[in-house]
Scaffold this motif. Structure first.
Motif, PDB file in Angstrom:
ATOM      1  N   PHE A  95       0.954  -1.245  -0.132  1.00 13.85           N
ATOM      2  CA  PHE A  95      -0.019  -0.102  -0.036  1.00 13.85           C
ATOM      3  C   PHE A  95       0.795   1.228   0.167  1.00 13.85           C
ATOM      4  CE2 PHE A  95      -2.142  -3.087   2.272  1.00 13.85           C
ATOM      5  CZ  PHE A  95      -3.307  -3.183   1.605  1.00 13.85           C
ATOM      6  N   LEU A  96       0.360   2.183  -0.232  1.00  9.78           N
ATOM      7  CA  LEU A  96       0.884   3.592  -0.431  1.00  9.78           C
ATOM      8  C   LEU A  96       1.040   4.070   0.665  1.00  9.78           C
ATOM      9  CD1 LEU A  96       2.076   5.854  -2.104  1.00  9.78           C
ATOM     10  CD2 LEU A  96      -0.190   6.914  -2.002  1.00  9.78           C
ATOM     11  N   ASN A  97       2.242   4.657   1.290  1.00 13.88           N
ATOM     12  CA  ASN A  97       2.625   5.366   2.509  1.00 13.88           C
ATOM     13  C   ASN A  97       2.773   6.640   2.380  1.00 13.88           C
ATOM     14  OD1 ASN A  97       3.526   5.968   5.248  1.00 13.88           O
ATOM     15  ND2 ASN A  97       5.163   4.331   5.246  1.00 13.88           N
ATOM     16  N   SER A  98       1.625   7.424   3.013  1.00 12.34           N
ATOM     17  CA  SER A  98       1.582   9.020   2.844  1.00 12.34           C
ATOM     18  C   SER A  98       2.735   9.439   3.491  1.00 12.34           C
ATOM     19  CB  SER A  98       0.387   9.500   3.370  1.00 12.34           C
ATOM     20  OG  SER A  98       0.125   8.957   4.703  1.00 12.34           O
ATOM     21  N   ARG A  99       3.475   9.030   4.791  1.00 11.84           N
ATOM     22  CA  ARG A  99       4.477   9.737   5.288  1.00 11.84           C
ATOM     23  C   ARG A  99       5.796   9.650   4.399  1.00 11.84           C
ATOM     24  NH1 ARG A  99       5.153   6.331  10.703  1.00 11.84           N
ATOM     25  NH2 ARG A  99       5.021   4.545   9.284  1.00 11.84           N
ATOM     26  N   LEU A 100       5.792   9.033   3.074  1.00 13.23           N
ATOM     27  CA  LEU A 100       7.075   8.913   2.222  1.00 13.23           C
ATOM     28  C   LEU A 100       6.797  10.083   1.265  1.00 13.23           C
ATOM     29  CD1 LEU A 100       7.773   5.192   2.340  1.00 13.23           C
ATOM     30  CD2 LEU A 100       8.844   7.010   3.805  1.00 13.23           C
ATOM     31  N   LEU A 101       5.856  10.642   1.277  1.00 14.10           N
ATOM     32  CA  LEU A 101       5.405  11.520   0.145  1.00 14.10           C
ATOM     33  C   LEU A 101       5.874  13.015   0.618  1.00 14.10           C
ATOM     34  CD1 LEU A 101       2.006  10.389  -1.094  1.00 14.10           C
ATOM     35  CD2 LEU A 101       4.253  10.029  -2.243  1.00 14.10           C
ATOM     36  N   SER A 102       6.353  13.905  -0.454  1.00 16.48           N
ATOM     37  CA  SER A 102       6.527  15.288  -0.019  1.00 16.48           C
ATOM     38  C   SER A 102       6.029  15.965  -1.378  1.00 16.48           C
ATOM     39  CB  SER A 102       8.077  15.424  -0.053  1.00 16.48           C
ATOM     40  OG  SER A 102       8.711  15.037  -1.129  1.00 16.48           O
ATOM     41  N   GLU A 103       6.342  17.334  -1.265  1.00 20.10           N
ATOM     42  CA  GLU A 103       5.746  18.069  -2.210  1.00 20.10           C
ATOM     43  C   GLU A 103       6.677  17.929  -3.573  1.00 20.10           C
ATOM     44  OE1 GLU A 103       6.352  22.214  -0.766  1.00 20.10           O
ATOM     45  OE2 GLU A 103       4.887  22.019   0.702  1.00 20.10           O
ATOM     46  N   GLY A 104       7.596  17.557  -3.391  1.00 16.43           N
ATOM     47  CA  GLY A 104       8.314  17.123  -4.737  1.00 16.43           C
ATOM     48  C   GLY A 104       8.154  15.857  -5.213  1.00 16.43           C
ATOM     49  N   GLY A 105       7.185  15.075  -4.668  1.00 17.70           N
ATOM     50  CA  GLY A 105       7.171  13.616  -4.927  1.00 17.70           C
ATOM     51  C   GLY A 105       7.660  12.751  -3.990  1.00 17.70           C
ATOM     52  N   PRO A 106       7.500  11.473  -4.252  1.00 14.82           N
ATOM     53  CA  PRO A 106       8.202  10.394  -3.290  1.00 14.82           C
ATOM     54  C   PRO A 106       9.494  10.827  -2.823  1.00 14.82           C
ATOM     55  CG  PRO A 106       7.034   9.220  -5.113  1.00 14.82           C
ATOM     56  CD  PRO A 106       7.162  10.835  -5.478  1.00 14.82           C
ATOM     57  N   ARG A 107       9.694  10.390  -1.745  1.00 18.51           N
ATOM     58  CA  ARG A 107      11.012  10.679  -0.983  1.00 18.51           C
ATOM     59  C   ARG A 107      12.041   9.635  -1.570  1.00 18.51           C
ATOM     60  NH1 ARG A 107      10.418  11.832   5.652  1.00 18.51           N
ATOM     61  NH2 ARG A 107       8.864  13.836   5.224  1.00 18.51           N
ATOM     62  N   GLY A 108      11.762   8.779  -1.989  1.00 12.34           N
ATOM     63  CA  GLY A 108      12.660   7.679  -2.543  1.00 12.34           C
ATOM     64  C   GLY A 108      13.148   8.078  -3.820  1.00 12.34           C
ATOM     65  N   LEU A 109      12.731   9.188  -4.353  1.00 14.26           N
ATOM     66  CA  LEU A 109      13.178   9.755  -5.742  1.00 14.26           C
ATOM     67  C   LEU A 109      13.931  10.957  -5.610  1.00 14.26           C
ATOM     68  CD1 LEU A 109      10.215   8.606  -8.138  1.00 14.26           C
ATOM     69  CD2 LEU A 109      12.124   7.083  -7.544  1.00 14.26           C
ATOM     70  N   ILE A 110      13.943  11.291  -4.399  1.00 17.73           N
ATOM     71  CA  ILE A 110      14.672  12.749  -4.176  1.00 17.73           C
ATOM     72  C   ILE A 110      15.945  12.189  -3.717  1.00 17.73           C
ATOM     73  CG2 ILE A 110      14.751  14.939  -2.946  1.00 17.73           C
ATOM     74  CD1 ILE A 110      11.685  14.664  -2.640  1.00 17.73           C
ATOM     75  N   ASP A 111      17.098  13.131  -4.439  1.00 22.42           N
ATOM     76  CA  ASP A 111      18.458  12.974  -4.171  1.00 22.42           C
ATOM     77  C   ASP A 111      18.725  13.890  -3.024  1.00 22.42           C
ATOM     78  OD1 ASP A 111      20.894  12.425  -4.192  1.00 22.42           O
ATOM     79  OD2 ASP A 111      21.515  13.663  -5.822  1.00 22.42           O
ATOM     80  N   GLU A 112      18.936  13.206  -1.934  1.00 20.55           N
ATOM     81  CA  GLU A 112      19.451  13.652  -0.604  1.00 20.55           C
ATOM     82  C   GLU A 112      20.957  13.657  -0.377  1.00 20.55           C
ATOM     83  OE1 GLU A 112      17.238  11.703   2.585  1.00 20.55           O
ATOM     84  OE2 GLU A 112      15.304  12.691   1.663  1.00 20.55           O
ATOM     85  N   GLN A 113      21.715  13.334  -1.399  1.00 18.75           N
ATOM     86  CA  GLN A 113      23.128  12.962  -1.322  1.00 18.75           C
ATOM     87  C   GLN A 113      23.865  14.355  -1.063  1.00 18.75           C
ATOM     88  OE1 GLN A 113      24.634  10.495  -4.561  1.00 18.75           O
ATOM     89  NE2 GLN A 113      26.736  10.229  -3.556  1.00 18.75           N
ATOM     90  N   GLY A 114      23.232  15.191  -1.763  1.00 17.11           N
ATOM     91  CA  GLY A 114      24.274  16.614  -1.914  1.00 17.11           C
ATOM     92  C   GLY A 114      23.930  17.210  -0.307  1.00 17.11           C
ATOM     93  N   GLU A 115      23.301  16.754   0.622  1.00 11.24           N
ATOM     94  CA  GLU A 115      23.074  17.335   1.737  1.00 11.24           C
ATOM     95  C   GLU A 115      24.086  16.774   2.819  1.00 11.24           C
ATOM     96  OE1 GLU A 115      18.992  16.887   3.184  1.00 11.24           O
ATOM     97  OE2 GLU A 115      18.216  18.014   1.349  1.00 11.24           O
ATOM     98  N   ALA A 116      24.995  15.655   2.488  1.00 10.64           N
ATOM     99  CA  ALA A 116      25.903  14.940   3.330  1.00 10.64           C
ATOM    100  C   ALA A 116      26.913  16.163   3.851  1.00 10.64           C
ATOM    101  CB  ALA A 116      26.517  13.808   2.749  1.00 10.64           C
ATOM    102  N   SER A 117      27.425  15.916   5.145  1.00 11.57           N
ATOM    103  CA  SER A 117      28.467  16.888   5.603  1.00 11.57           C
ATOM    104  C   SER A 117      29.743  16.652   4.830  1.00 11.57           C
ATOM    105  CB  SER A 117      28.286  16.625   7.103  1.00 11.57           C
ATOM    106  OG  SER A 117      28.694  15.255   7.289  1.00 11.57           O
ATOM    107  N   ASP A 118      30.218  15.440   4.544  1.00 11.39           N
ATOM    108  CA  ASP A 118      31.345  15.135   4.071  1.00 11.39           C
ATOM    109  C   ASP A 118      31.456  15.303   2.489  1.00 11.39           C
ATOM    110  OD1 ASP A 118      32.300  14.739   6.413  1.00 11.39           O
ATOM    111  OD2 ASP A 118      32.112  12.481   6.465  1.00 11.39           O
ATOM    112  N   LEU A 119      32.539  15.850   1.814  1.00  6.35           N
ATOM    113  CA  LEU A 119      32.614  15.943   0.501  1.00  6.35           C
ATOM    114  C   LEU A 119      32.303  14.546  -0.396  1.00  6.35           C
ATOM    115  CD1 LEU A 119      33.304  17.904  -1.897  1.00  6.35           C
ATOM    116  CD2 LEU A 119      35.772  17.726  -1.464  1.00  6.35           C
ATOM    117  N   GLU A 120      33.285  13.604   0.033  1.00  8.19           N
ATOM    118  CA  GLU A 120      33.199  12.377  -0.630  1.00  8.19           C
ATOM    119  C   GLU A 120      31.561  11.752  -0.596  1.00  8.19           C
ATOM    120  OE1 GLU A 120      35.013  11.578   3.273  1.00  8.19           O
ATOM    121  OE2 GLU A 120      35.331  13.003   1.726  1.00  8.19           O
ATOM    122  N   ASP A 121      30.797  12.075   0.546  1.00  3.97           N
ATOM    123  CA  ASP A 121      29.484  11.684   0.455  1.00  3.97           C
ATOM    124  C   ASP A 121      28.700  12.421  -0.235  1.00  3.97           C
ATOM    125  OD1 ASP A 121      30.486   9.694   2.295  1.00  3.97           O
ATOM    126  OD2 ASP A 121      29.759  10.864   4.031  1.00  3.97           O
TER     127      ASP A 121
END
Length: 899
Positions: free
Chosen positions: A632-658
């Motif tokens: 089933f669809l989990n509404s907690r995993l939805l955001s204004e930009g779409g499903p959180r699984g498709l949003i790239d959160e890699q750029g928010e990491a603290s380390d440069l290599e991450d």
């Protein structure tokens, strides 16, 4: 046929991510494999996977000091406390967030977890076996309403805490953080103690440890800097007038690791206080061993082509465990002898096909990584890996006679492997370059057939010569599946042109009889008695046809059964997702009464052939880290930009290599423009074991093995009031062996059956077997086969087998479908015994040949062999014999060989 299969083991994956943990005695190693935990027995060379599973991948595990409790936490912070020996779940609990460190205190009454910048210490839930008094004076060991109770929360770090280490008395603990500092905390408020910050590193501090005497603290950072801290006064202070307030933790010494590459950095480290060993792993696969405090280098070795994720040291300090998630490697290395205790690596790409060996003790898997691996079902370890293929291996098949394995690959070759010498001895190729996708082997092992998605012809080669014998033309679409009838009479092929053809390739005229289907054919398989074939099509239908008459006998609808699992990108419910409504693989059981089917979903379906009824549905995985496991669809995993699984959160990491995206364009599956793609759960292949007691399934998480639960302690059968263990032993004492055996079978106690079985005199075995009721024949055969595999009583087991087969052989032949499983068990036991006896016979024959080849002494007293007791090797060992000979015996004699 029994259908109560249960999950028993996970092969094909030895390490995924997280930390490795040794048992307190150092004999076993615990490794996270996806959302499960596998235990590797390093002494007995076996492995087993714990039966419970998390909802996401396991990130941290910790084992209680007494070895009874196992605490595991997944990526979402959900914790499971289980009893390690009994393999049962005790409690579920949520820590609300991801955990980066988890460790029990040495006393076992507390455990500390790192949740982001905070550290929380919790009381260990009360269980039998933990009855020590707590530090606050309260008694543990009683029943609690709330099993998880938080003791204290510690704040002070400004970035993620990466490591926690307790002192030996459980009063203090160290924490290391990405904020470039390490801190000393006390479990409870101590008089005269204040939390201390150890600052001075230029990069993130990875770990901090106490020395064995707790007089020294070692901290290590990401750039390879090791600082040694001691409780000292200021260096410029007068030694004669030092006040206690002037003493503090200061850096006493600094050490730096030799870095051969500019971009190589430290990724993991472990310290063993009793032996003062420091083991460090780096991003380019190198690990180093140093002895502290002298910082003298002991070893430096490269174990992997990618970075080392975790290191664990055994309690005695002799074995080092390394885990690398990029390639799925797990290594246990003994640094003193410089030898591997365990060296395993799973497939690092999708599994494509699998097959059982005819004896059932080996499972062969193929993958897109081009490797063919042979797994031992008893130990769970990979025996050998073949790397001859240069592209993905799509199919594999065993020859029924001999230990020969055939594989088909996208590199355009069919290869034959000898599983006795573990080598590739034959390669088959087509006149033009094709990517083969299916394979079939004649039961006699004389010819091999292969089909391709690039060409519509079926290629047939001779195994003996390697020559291409024929190309069977007739299909108007790509050939998707091939299967030989077990009797060797026909070859069945399925194609995307919606037809199945039956070929008589050994007849004078190679004719084919087409069977018309309603959709593209995905898989065909032949029943073990060669009378029926099962066909799976793209519309979700599984139809059963008579092989001799070419008519449809029955069928079943599997669209609703196999469909399930919703992906992140889906805009429909799980029941309406496209591409999951058909079976890509179908296989018969050993007796042909049921079929097992799997496809591009998380379900494996077990059907009855005659009625078409769904007997059982197995869920491959509940891991939310994979696509296609949610219904089933989990509404907690939805955001204004779409499903959180498709949003790239890699750029928010603290380390440069991450933050850097090192993936190459086009290297990911699916849309190359999509930033983040999780692997999808699917079942490309399933197979029943030859004995019918187990089946295995190739899935995204690895090779899953399901078996019948044969470890039940007490499962009575046709029990009455007067049948008890005491009366059974009394009956046995009165020499009523048949009655005692029947009573033991009714009680179904393995220990009691074994005792009666071994107590029957050899002279009475034939009489007991002759009068044995038919209802106990299956159970006695199964027990004899089990005894032949486990007990050292070789002659007794063979006498039982000989009597059973001689007296009941006709019944076993007439009722093949009923006794097919147990007969295969007996065959495997006999084959194993035969192999062991032949091995001993070959060794004895070589010993006899060696003795006969020794030189002899020719003289008047006849022929005398050279004594072997002189120097142990038979050369020049006749000193004592020479002294006892007279002078007349020494004249005119010489050494000659027996040849």
């Amino acid at each position: 046929m029994k259908t109560d299969f249960k999950f028993s083991n996970l092969l094909g994956t030895v390490y995924r991510k997280g930390n490795l943990v040794y048992r307190s005695d150092g004999t076993s190693l615990l490794s996270p494999v996806g959302n499960r935990i596998t235990v590797f027995d390093l002494i007995n060379n076996k492995s087993h996977t714990l039966p419970y599973a998390h909802r996401t991948n396991v990130s941290r595990i910790a084992l209680h000091p007494n070895g009874q409790l196992l605490l595991s936490v997944d990526e979402q912070g959900h914790a499971i406390l289980s009893h390690f020996h009994r393999r049962i779940v005790l409690y579920h609990f949520s820590l609300k967030s991801a955990v980066t460190a988890l460790v029990f205190s040495p006393c076992g009454l507390y455990f500390a977890v790192a949740i982001g910048r905070k550290i929380e210490v919790w009381k260990t839930p009360s269980t039998p076996g933990i009855s020590e008094s707590n530090n606050d004076g309260s008694e543990g060991g009683g029943l609690e309403f709330a099993p998880f109770a938080r003791h204290r929360q510690y704040t002070g770090h400004h970035d993620t805490v990466q490591s926690i280490e307790w002192s030996s008395d459980s009063r203090f603990f160290l924490s290391a953080s990405k904020d470039l500092t390490a801190r000393i905390w006390s479990l409870n408020p101590e008089e005269g103690f204040t939390p201390t910050t150890l600052a001075g590193h230029r990069t993130a501090v990875y770990a901090a440890w106490f020395s064995a005497d707790q007089e020294t603290i070692y901290t290590i950072s990401k750039d390879g800097a090791l600082f040694q801290w001691q409780f000292l006064p200021h260096p410029d202070a007068d030694p004669d007038s030092i006040a206690e307030a002037d003493e503090r933790w200061r850096i006493n010494d600094r050490h730096y690791f030799y870095q051969s590459q500019e971009h190589a950095h430290l990724t993991t480290a472990a310290y063993h206080p009793q032996t003062n060993l420091l083991v460090t792993g780096f991003s380019h696969g190198l690990f180093m061993i140093h002895e502290l405090p002298s910082f003298s280098e002991i070893h430096k070795l490269s174990i992997s082509a990618s970075h080392v994720d975790t290191i664990s040291v055994s309690p005695e300090g002799s074995w080092l465990a390394f885990g690398s998630s990029a390639l799925g490697q797990l290594l246990v290395w003994e640094w003193q002898s410089e030898s591997y205790i365990l060296k395993q690596q799973g497939h690092f790409d999708n599994l494509n096909a699998l097959t059982y060996s005819p004896s059932g003790d080996r499972i062969i898997t193929t993958s897109d990584d081009g490797r063919v691996k042979v797994w031992d079902t008893a130990s769970g370890f990979c025996i050998v890996t073949f790397t001859e293929h240069t592209s993905g291996v799509t199919a594999c098949e065993f020859a029924r006679r001999g230990n020969v394995l055939f594989t088909a690959s996208l590199d355009g070759s069919i290869r034959a492997f000898d599983l006795i010498r573990y080598r590739c001895f034959r390669t088959f190729t087509a006149p033009k370059r094709l990517s083969f996708s299916s394979i079939a082997v004649d039961p006699a092992g004389e010819v091999v057939a292969a089909g391709s998605l690039d060409d519509f012809d079926i290629h047939i080669w001779s195994v003996q010569t390697g020559q291409l014998l024929d190309q069977l033309a007739g299909h108007e679409g790509p050939v998707s599946s091939l299967a030989f009838a077990p009797n060797g009479g026909n070859l069945v092929s399925g194609s995307w042109d919606r037809t199945v053809r039956i070929w008589s390739i050994f007849a004078r005229t190679q004719t084919s009889e087409p069977l018309q289907l309603q959709a593209d054919v995905l898989c065909v398989t032949v029943r073990p008695d060669s009378k029926q074939i099962a066909i799976s099509t793209l519309d979700g239908q599984v139809t059963f046809w008579s092989l001799n008459e070419g008519t449809q006998e029955t069928g079943l609808e599997g669209r609703r059964d196999v469909s399930g699992g919703r992906k992140t990108t889906d805009r429909r419910t799980a029941a309406n997702v496209a591409g999951t409504k058909s079976f890509n693989t179908v296989t018969y059981s050993a007796d042909g009464s049921v079929v097992l089917a799997g496809g591009n979903s998380k379900f494996i379906c077990l059907y009855a052939v005659e009625t078409g009824v769904l007997l059982k549905k197995f869920t491959v995985s509940v891991n939310l880290s994979l696509e296609g496991t949610q219904d089933f669809l989990n509404s907690r995993l939805l955001s204004e930009g779409g499903p959180r699984g498709l949003i790239d959160e890699q750029g928010e990491a603290s380390d440069l290599e991450d933050r850097m995206d090192k993936s190459l364009p086009g290297s990911k599956r699916g849309d190359a423009a999509q930033r983040k793609i999780a692997p999808e759960v699917r079942v490309p292949a399933v197979s029943f074991s030859p004995t019918g007691r187990a089946f295995c399934a190739a899935s995204t998480e690895g090779l899953l093995v399901y078996s019948l639960d044969a470890t039940v302690q007490f499962d009575p059968f046709d029990l009455s009031v007067d049948v008890t263990p005491t009366t059974t032993l009394t009956t046995l004492k009165n020499a009523e062996y048949l009655k005692a055996l029947a009573m033991a079978f009714r009680l179904n106690s393995a220990r009691l059956i074994t005792r009666v079985y071994r107590s029957v005199p050899v002279t009475d075995i034939g009489l007991v077997v002759r009068d044995l009721p038919d209802v106990y024949l299956d159970r006695l055969l199964r027990h004899v086969a089990k005894e032949a595999d486990t007990s050292p009583l070789l002659e007794l087991n063979l006498l039982w087998m000989e009597s059973l087969l001689r007296i009941h052989g006709r019944a076993l032949k007439e009722r093949q479908g009923e006794f097919a499983q147990v007969v295969r068990l007996v065959q495997r036991a006999v084959a194993r015994v035969q192999g062991e006896i032949m091995k001993v016979a070959e060794e004895n024959s070589r010993t006899v040949a060696f003795l006969l080849a020794q030189p002899r002494r020719v003289g008047g007293g006849g022929v005398k062999l050279l004594a072997l007791s002189g120097n142990g090797n038979g050369v020049g060992g006749g000193a004592e014999e020479d002294e006892s000979m007279g002078d007349g015996e020494r004249d005119g004699e010489g050494w000659v060989g027996l040849d």
